[in-house]
Design a protein around this motif. Structure first.
Motif, mmCIF file in Angstrom:
data_model
loop_
_atom_site.group_PDB
_atom_site.id
_atom_site.type_symbol
_atom_site.label_atom_id
_atom_site.label_comp_id
_atom_site.label_asym_id
_atom_site.label_seq_id
_atom_site.Cartn_x
_atom_site.Cartn_y
_atom_site.Cartn_z
ATOM 1 N N TYR A 81 43.870 27.040 77.020
ATOM 2 C CA TYR A 81 42.766 26.092 76.861
ATOM 3 C C TYR A 81 41.765 26.240 78.002
ATOM 4 O O TYR A 81 40.558 26.136 77.790
ATOM 5 C CB TYR A 81 43.257 24.642 76.810
ATOM 6 N N TRP A 82 42.252 26.510 79.211
ATOM 7 C CA TRP A 82 41.327 26.703 80.329
ATOM 8 C C TRP A 82 40.428 27.913 80.083
ATOM 9 O O TRP A 82 39.227 27.868 80.369
ATOM 10 C CB TRP A 82 42.082 26.888 81.647
ATOM 11 N N MET A 83 41.013 28.980 79.552
ATOM 12 C CA MET A 83 40.221 30.184 79.265
ATOM 13 C C MET A 83 39.135 29.868 78.234
ATOM 14 O O MET A 83 37.992 30.329 78.352
ATOM 15 C CB MET A 83 41.131 31.297 78.757
ATOM 16 N N GLU A 84 39.500 29.084 77.243
ATOM 17 C CA GLU A 84 38.535 28.681 76.210
ATOM 18 C C GLU A 84 37.440 27.807 76.820
ATOM 19 O O GLU A 84 36.248 27.970 76.522
ATOM 20 C CB GLU A 84 39.270 27.914 75.109
ATOM 21 N N LEU A 85 37.856 26.887 77.676
ATOM 22 C CA LEU A 85 36.913 25.986 78.335
ATOM 23 C C LEU A 85 35.957 26.753 79.244
ATOM 24 O O LEU A 85 34.751 26.482 79.274
ATOM 25 C CB LEU A 85 37.690 24.948 79.140
ATOM 26 N N LYS A 86 36.502 27.736 79.963
ATOM 27 C CA LYS A 86 35.670 28.546 80.866
ATOM 28 C C LYS A 86 34.601 29.296 80.084
ATOM 29 O O LYS A 86 33.427 29.361 80.499
ATOM 30 C CB LYS A 86 36.558 29.548 81.613
ATOM 31 N N ASP A 118 38.444 18.734 74.857
ATOM 32 C CA ASP A 118 39.691 18.059 74.481
ATOM 33 C C ASP A 118 40.185 17.316 75.719
ATOM 34 O O ASP A 118 40.705 17.927 76.655
ATOM 35 C CB ASP A 118 40.725 19.085 74.016
ATOM 36 N N GLY A 119 40.014 15.995 75.729
ATOM 37 C CA GLY A 119 40.332 15.208 76.910
ATOM 38 C C GLY A 119 41.786 15.293 77.340
ATOM 39 O O GLY A 119 42.093 15.312 78.537
ATOM 40 N N ASP A 120 42.709 15.339 76.383
ATOM 41 C CA ASP A 120 44.135 15.408 76.722
ATOM 42 C C ASP A 120 44.474 16.749 77.374
ATOM 43 O O ASP A 120 45.215 16.800 78.362
ATOM 44 C CB ASP A 120 44.989 15.202 75.464
ATOM 45 N N ALA A 121 43.905 17.832 76.825
ATOM 46 C CA ALA A 121 44.148 19.155 77.395
ATOM 47 C C ALA A 121 43.493 19.263 78.771
ATOM 48 O O ALA A 121 44.047 19.879 79.688
ATOM 49 C CB ALA A 121 43.609 20.233 76.459
ATOM 50 N N TYR A 122 42.333 18.630 78.906
ATOM 51 C CA TYR A 122 41.640 18.647 80.191
ATOM 52 C C TYR A 122 42.450 17.869 81.224
ATOM 53 O O TYR A 122 42.586 18.308 82.388
ATOM 54 C CB TYR A 122 40.254 18.024 80.040
ATOM 55 N N GLU A 123 43.000 16.740 80.821
ATOM 56 C CA GLU A 123 43.816 15.932 81.733
ATOM 57 C C GLU A 123 45.014 16.736 82.226
ATOM 58 O O GLU A 123 45.391 16.656 83.407
ATOM 59 C CB GLU A 123 44.287 14.662 81.038
ATOM 60 N N GLN A 124 45.602 17.521 81.347
ATOM 61 C CA GLN A 124 46.736 18.360 81.740
ATOM 62 C C GLN A 124 46.310 19.380 82.803
ATOM 63 O O GLN A 124 47.048 19.650 83.755
ATOM 64 C CB GLN A 124 47.307 19.086 80.519
ATOM 65 N N LEU A 125 45.107 19.911 82.650
ATOM 66 C CA LEU A 125 44.600 20.866 83.642
ATOM 67 C C LEU A 125 44.431 20.203 85.006
ATOM 68 O O LEU A 125 44.681 20.834 86.043
ATOM 69 C CB LEU A 125 43.254 21.442 83.183
ATOM 70 N N THR A 126 44.008 18.947 85.008
ATOM 71 C CA THR A 126 43.829 18.237 86.281
ATOM 72 C C THR A 126 45.168 17.995 86.975
ATOM 73 O O THR A 126 45.210 17.823 88.200
ATOM 74 C CB THR A 126 43.126 16.884 86.078
#
Length: 221
Positions: free
Chosen positions: A76-81, A60-68
């Motif tokens: 979402y980071w936990m899910e991504l990890k 999810d690019g928008d959620a990823y951008e928020q992480l940056t």
């Protein structure tokens, strides 16, 4: 005297022919090895690129951008990890990681896949800054162009020869907000190339000897 001259000439011609055949055999074998090695490296490069692109496509690019921007380990980071951990396990990649865009000259890890055998000290955690020189140049080319690609073969120091693939991460506006990179170790591949090289040289030597013997016998009959 005439027989001696004929015999000496036949010997010289035989040696020249044998050396020529040996040289041709080794040139052909060398070319075969070159093209084999090139194709093997390209296959591994495309595989690394495909892994990176497949992983990036599920982000999810928008959620990823928020992480940056926040560097906060949210749901979402936990899910991504978990996704990166599973992808690394399934693909047997040497490294699998996501980075930000390196705005301002500082590039940060956002997420990195890890398997039980990995040393946690070698895994980039969220927000950890890394020197840009630690990454393949193609990573920054991908960030600028928005195109997936793979690197050339490089020496990763104590880790041996490697090749990397990378793919951009887009937000909902179509802007590049990060990159997924995959490093694949070529140690096993290099070993197989070495074994293939030995086989090629042996075949070239045997073939040249056989043809050389046949030609020498024909000249001296």
């Amino acid at each position: 005297m005439g027989k001696k001259v004929k015999s000496s000439l036949a010997l010289k011609v035989s040696v020249i022919v044998f050396v020529f055949l040996l040289l041709v055999a080794f040139i052909v074998g060398g070319l075969g090895l070159f093209f084999y090695q090139r194709d093997v490296f390209a296959v591994n490069g495309r595989m690394a690129q495909m892994i990176a692109a497949t992983t990036a496509a599920g982000i999810d690019g928008d959620a990823y951008e928020q992480l940056t921007q926040t560097h906060e380990k949210n749901d979402y980071w936990m899910e991504l990890k978990a996704t990166f951990d599973e992808a690394k396990k399934q693909t047997d990649a040497f490294y699998l990681y996501g980075l930000d865009t390196g705005a301002g000259g500082n590039i940060h890890y956002i997420v990195e896949g890890m398997v039980p055998t990995d040393d946690p000290d070698n895994i980039g955690d969220l927000g950890v800054q890394e020197d840009a020189s630690a990454f393949a140049e193609e990573i920054f080319a991908t960030l600028q162009s928005g195109q997936a690609m793979y690197s050339g073969v490089y020496d990763a120091g104590g880790y041996g020869m490697s090749i990397s693939g990378m793919a951009p991460i887009f937000n909902s506006s179509g802007r590049v907000v990060g990159v997924v990179a995959v490093d694949i170790s070529l140690n096993t591949v290099m070993a197989s190339i070495g074994a293939f090289a030995i086989q090629i040289l042996l075949v070239a030597l045997v073939v040249s000897i056989i043809f050389g013997v046949i030609v020498i016998w024909y000249i001296n009959r």
